[in-house]
Design a protein around this motif. Structure first.
Motif, mmCIF file in Angstrom:
data_model
loop_
_atom_site.group_PDB
_atom_site.id
_atom_site.type_symbol
_atom_site.label_atom_id
_atom_site.label_comp_id
_atom_site.label_asym_id
_atom_site.label_seq_id
_atom_site.Cartn_x
_atom_site.Cartn_y
_atom_site.Cartn_z
ATOM 1 N N CYS A 157 -73.482 55.238 37.902
ATOM 2 C CA CYS A 157 -73.934 55.283 39.234
ATOM 3 C C CYS A 157 -74.063 53.559 39.420
ATOM 4 C CB CYS A 157 -75.221 55.835 39.295
ATOM 5 S SG CYS A 157 -76.110 55.866 40.815
ATOM 6 N N LYS A 158 -73.629 53.536 40.721
ATOM 7 C CA LYS A 158 -73.857 52.262 41.419
ATOM 8 C C LYS A 158 -74.326 52.360 42.855
ATOM 9 C CE LYS A 158 -71.817 47.754 42.332
ATOM 10 N NZ LYS A 158 -73.269 46.789 42.214
ATOM 11 N N GLN A 159 -75.426 52.562 43.041
ATOM 12 C CA GLN A 159 -76.164 52.732 44.471
ATOM 13 C C GLN A 159 -77.338 51.830 44.621
ATOM 14 O OE1 GLN A 159 -74.682 54.699 46.831
ATOM 15 N NE2 GLN A 159 -72.972 55.654 45.690
ATOM 16 N N ASN A 160 -77.585 51.444 45.656
ATOM 17 C CA ASN A 160 -79.038 50.861 46.091
ATOM 18 C C ASN A 160 -79.980 51.787 45.880
ATOM 19 O OD1 ASN A 160 -77.917 48.370 46.720
ATOM 20 N ND2 ASN A 160 -77.372 48.840 48.922
ATOM 21 N N PRO A 161 -81.078 51.420 45.113
ATOM 22 C CA PRO A 161 -81.609 50.243 45.100
ATOM 23 C C PRO A 161 -81.158 49.765 43.515
ATOM 24 C CG PRO A 161 -83.640 51.513 44.824
ATOM 25 C CD PRO A 161 -82.137 52.344 45.228
ATOM 26 N N CYS A 162 -80.278 50.423 42.832
ATOM 27 C CA CYS A 162 -80.105 50.126 41.365
ATOM 28 C C CYS A 162 -79.555 48.899 41.493
ATOM 29 C CB CYS A 162 -79.041 51.198 40.896
ATOM 30 S SG CYS A 162 -79.517 52.975 40.938
ATOM 31 N N PRO A 163 -79.886 47.777 40.600
ATOM 32 C CA PRO A 163 -79.545 46.517 40.388
ATOM 33 C C PRO A 163 -77.963 46.259 40.132
ATOM 34 C CG PRO A 163 -81.018 46.915 38.663
ATOM 35 C CD PRO A 163 -80.942 48.015 39.417
ATOM 36 N N HIS A 164 -77.630 47.257 39.253
ATOM 37 C CA HIS A 164 -76.093 47.186 38.574
ATOM 38 C C HIS A 164 -75.620 48.486 38.391
ATOM 39 C CE1 HIS A 164 -78.031 47.894 34.752
ATOM 40 N NE2 HIS A 164 -78.964 47.088 35.169
#
Length: 297
Positions: free
Chosen positions: A173-180
């Motif tokens: 997963c790469k979605q905001n608010p994930c940092p990476h």
């Protein structure tokens, strides 16, 4: 919804469906409703709480789960069952309304007519096709069957586009608010994969039954049309049609004429019969007076 109401609804559906339709209803109740209520609730109970990601960023877990599963499997299948059974429920309401109006019309016509019409013979419990055709519900039944088949195909395609054929053990997963790029892990992926394949099989079986029923109804209609064509005779007019009413009135008039003819023919015989036949003089006078009254009328 109570089980008593569901039982009455199922009984009403079985009374207005064919043998294949009853089999489809059994598959729907056993392999969809019961299986989803018993197994699906237990398997997918921890779908959100068992979904974990290797990050402590607030909000990242919820965003990743929403991306992984835009719609819950259980809610998708519940929505599928409701929409697939909706045409059958609408058909049932139409059938009950149509038959109630038809019974009221038949009752009024039988009360108004002098000679009651013949009662139609009851078909066997298994002969749903003939009963549906006799009650004038074949068009509505085929229409709801076509809509039900189209909905089955649409939900099968939607299920494949949303969930695929396998529940993966992890998800990137790469979605905001994930940092990476965050790796998330799904709870019990093998068990959910098996249940997903079972629901695919049940949907495919229901679709196959719908196609078989359409083929059965089509072949039955073609066979009936060929039998009428080869027989060279038309079906007897319905007692509720105009031609049937005219024939009924003609039979009544013929019956009245025959009775009047019998009265006029027996009158002279009774009047001219000698008293030596063993009849009393009083009876001969009564017969002559009866004939005189009939002649004056």
């Amino acid at each position: 919804m109570s089980w008593a109401f569901l039982t009455k609804l199922l009984e009403a559906v079985t009374q207005h469906s064919t043998l294949v339709g009853k089999l489809w209803l059994s598959v729907l109740v056993v392999f969809r409703l019961v299986l989803l209520a018993v197994g699906g609730e237990a398997i997918y109970r921890d779908e959100l709480s068992g979904f974990s990601c290797n990050t402590a960023q607030p909000g990242c877990l919820n965003v990743c789960y929403d991306t992984f599963a835009p719609l819950s499997h259980v809610r998708f299948w519940v929505f599928q069952i409701v929409l697939v059974t909706a045409p059958t429920v609408f058909y049932l309401g139409y059938a009950v309304h149509h038959l109630s109006r038809r019974q009221m019309t038949q009752k009024l016509e039988e009360e108004e007519s002098l000679i009651p019409g013949k009662k139609s013979c009851k078909d066997g419990a298994h002969d749903g096709h003939r009963r549906i055709r006799r009650d004038g519900l074949l068009g509505a039944y085929v229409a709801q069957l076509l809509v039900r088949t189209a909905l089955e195909v649409a939900f099968l395609a939607g299920q494949y586009l949303l969930f695929g054929l396998k529940v993966p053990p992890d998800y990137d997963c790469k979605q905001n608010p994930c940092p990476h790029v965050v790796v998330c892990y799904i709870s019990r992926p093998t068990e959910k994969t098996i249940f997903l394949l079972v629901m695919y099989a049940v949907s495919g079986l229901c679709l196959l039954l719908n196609l078989i029923e359409l083929l059965h109804l089509g072949l039955g209609s073609i066979r009936n049309g060929r039998s009428l064509k080869n027989g060279g005779h038309h079906p007897a007019p319905s007692p509720h049609s105009k031609a049937g009413k005219l024939e009924q009135m003609q039979r009544q008039l013929n019956l009245v004429q025959e009775q009047m003819g019998m009265v006029f023919n027996q009158g002279p015989l009774l009047a001219t019969e000698p008293t030596s036949t063993g009849q009393s003089p009083d009876y001969s006078l009564f017969a002559q007076q009866n004939w005189h009254n009939q002649a004056q009328k």
